[in-house]
Enzyme design. Structure first.
Site, PDB file in Angstrom:
ATOM      1  N   ARG A 176       0.938  -1.200   0.206  1.00 32.86           N
ATOM      2  CA  ARG A 176       0.143   0.131  -0.099  1.00 32.86           C
ATOM      3  C   ARG A 176       0.823   1.187   0.013  1.00 32.86           C
ATOM      4  NH1 ARG A 176      -3.533  -3.552   0.194  1.00 32.86           N
ATOM      5  NH2 ARG A 176      -2.038  -3.769  -2.101  1.00 32.86           N
ATOM      6  N   SER A 253     -10.744   0.004   2.934  1.00 33.58           N
ATOM      7  CA  SER A 253     -10.290  -0.211   4.304  1.00 33.58           C
ATOM      8  C   SER A 253      -9.461   0.974   4.705  1.00 33.58           C
ATOM      9  CB  SER A 253      -8.865  -0.983   4.148  1.00 33.58           C
ATOM     10  OG  SER A 253      -9.464  -2.365   3.560  1.00 33.58           O
ATOM     11  N   GLU A 355      -4.949   4.176   5.877  1.00 33.70           N
ATOM     12  CA  GLU A 355      -4.703   3.956   4.302  1.00 33.70           C
ATOM     13  C   GLU A 355      -4.843   4.895   3.546  1.00 33.70           C
ATOM     14  OE1 GLU A 355      -5.659  -0.056   2.909  1.00 33.70           O
ATOM     15  OE2 GLU A 355      -6.115   0.880   1.024  1.00 33.70           O
TER      16      GLU A 355
END
Ligand SMILES: Cc1cc2nc3c(=O)[nH]c(=O)nc-3n(C[C@H](O)[C@H](O)[C@H](O)COP(=O)(O)OP(=O)(O)OC[C@H]3O[C@@H](n4cnc5c(N)ncnc54)[C@H](O)[C@@H]3O)c2cc1C
Length: 363
Positions: A176, A253, A355
């Site tokens: 990520r 998320s 995130e």
């Protein structure tokens, strides 16, 4: 503006065209100082250069599905990326390389690659947003990530005004993350993906996906089956955008899965001894990736847990924080995120990291 992006405006205040809530999947964010739309790579460069010439800060926004924008908005120029299309730029015996304009809706691209018999993106079906944003956080799901297929990224470099290509090896892709995340140096203009000509997917790596396909981990399955099954699994978790379902009014998320050094992982196991083994996966080197959803759940936050002003944890997925009421403020969402992060830290000694990219707000 394409239908995909127009859909994102539903639920937001229609009275102010510069309200950034209209352009984010959370339907949150105050007003932009100036809003510009770029429909080609040349226009992205031009709009960014013009803002630089005015000495204004610039925010590049595409699908708005991975940003949390503060209630005070963004004081400079917001460039909405709405370029479209892709073309084949190279062909090998078994491969095809496609160059995709930054604003191409990601799932339209995935659908086209599956229809064309090009393998490599099928497990990334149903992820919202634009193709140009996928390198930013090395988008991934169900055992696939774009770092596996990206060969290079065409960028405008704001530090020297040049347009150049950054090879995949220099993109710093990690879980990520990449050199692009949290940097406003580059505007992504287009992205090259090298895909395999095959009616079958790559080996299925994700156990839940394999089960749902009636296959074993490591099997290859027809591309269309992989796509349909991923879409079905994602929809069940509120992870496919649906304008009528507030459970999807999120950034997906909200927290990444913590990556722990071995010592920190053993400490977590001690603190969680009464709860059983924390779900985890081996990371690169001697690190362990731990399920953020499990930590949040075991810290006392069930699906649907409410926060102020009608924000809530999704009723379908512990990791998704939603603007369920459609009328909340960013401050309310941030308050819920803080409550969760602090409780997980108090209970397990593990710090959760957001995130999405946070713009003019702090968690
Ligand atoms: C329901 C839902 C499910 C999701 N599931 C997943 C998932 O499974 N896996 C996953 O990895 N992500 C997931 N996401 C997060 C998100 O969809 C992806 O990160 C997506 O790639 C963001 O694209 P975007 O166009 O919406 O980016 P935006 O939100 O518009 O921007 C995100 C960041 O990228 C920057 N950016 C965007 N375009 C450019 C550009 N052309 N040049 C330079 N910078 C740019 C922005 O400035 C910002 O910092 C999900 C989100 C939602 C809402």
């Amino acid at each position: 503006m394409s239908d995909v992006y127009a859909e994102l405006t539903t639920g937001a205040d229609p009275t102010d065209p510069a309200t950034l809530a209209r352009y984010t999947t959370l339907r949150l964010g105050g007003t932009a100082g100036r809003l510009e739309t770029a429909t080609s790579a040349e226009e992205i460069v031009q709009k960014v250069q013009e803002a630089q010439g005015r000495d204004e800060p610039v925010l590049i926004l595409a699908g708005g599905s991975n940003v949390v924008i503060g209630d005070q908005g963004f004081p400079g120029t917001v460039v909405l990326v709405r370029s479209r299309g892709f073309r084949v730029v190279a062909e090998g015996a078994d491969t095809v390389t496609v160059r995709v304009e930054a604003g191409e809706p990601w799932d339209d691209l995935v659908a086209a690659t599956v229809a064309n018999g090009w393998s490599g993106l099928e497990c990334l079906s149903g992820i919202p947003g634009s193709a140009g944003a996928t390198p930013i956080q090395n988008v991934g799901a169900y055992g696939q990530e774009v770092a596996e297929t990206i060969t290079g990224v065409q960028v405008y470099d704001r530090t020297d005004g040049s347009v150049s290509r950054i090879d995949a090896a220099d993109c710093g892709f990690a879980y990520r993350s990449s050199i692009f995340k949290y940097s406003d140096r580059w505007a992504v203009l287009s992205v090259d993906f090298r895909l395999t000509r095959s009616p079958l997917s790559g080996p299925v790596r994700y156990a839940e996906l394999a089960r749902a396909l009636g296959a074993d981990v490591g099997d290859r399955v027809p591309l269309a089956d992989a796509r349909a099954t991923v879409l079905r699994l994602r929809a069940g978790k509120g992870m496919v955008l649906d304008a009528d379902d507030p459970d999807t009014w999120s950034v997906g998320s909200f927290f990444t899965n913590p990556v722990l050094e071995r010592e920190a992982y053993e400490l977590l196991r001690e603190r969680a001894a009464d709860l059983g083994e924390p779900p985890s996966w081996p990371g690169a080197g001697d690190v362990v990736k731990v399920s953020a959803a499990w930590l949040i759940d075991k810290a006392g936050f069930a699906k649907g847990h409410p926060g102020p002003e009608g924000v809530a944890i999704s009723s379908k997925h512990t990791l998704a924080l939603t603007n369920r009421s459609g009328t909340a403020s960013t401050a309310a969402l941030v308050a819920l995120a803080r409550e969760i992060r602090d409780a997980v830290h108090d209970r397990f000694g593990v710090t959760l990291h957001p995130e999405p990219v946070l713009i003019n707000c702090i968690i």
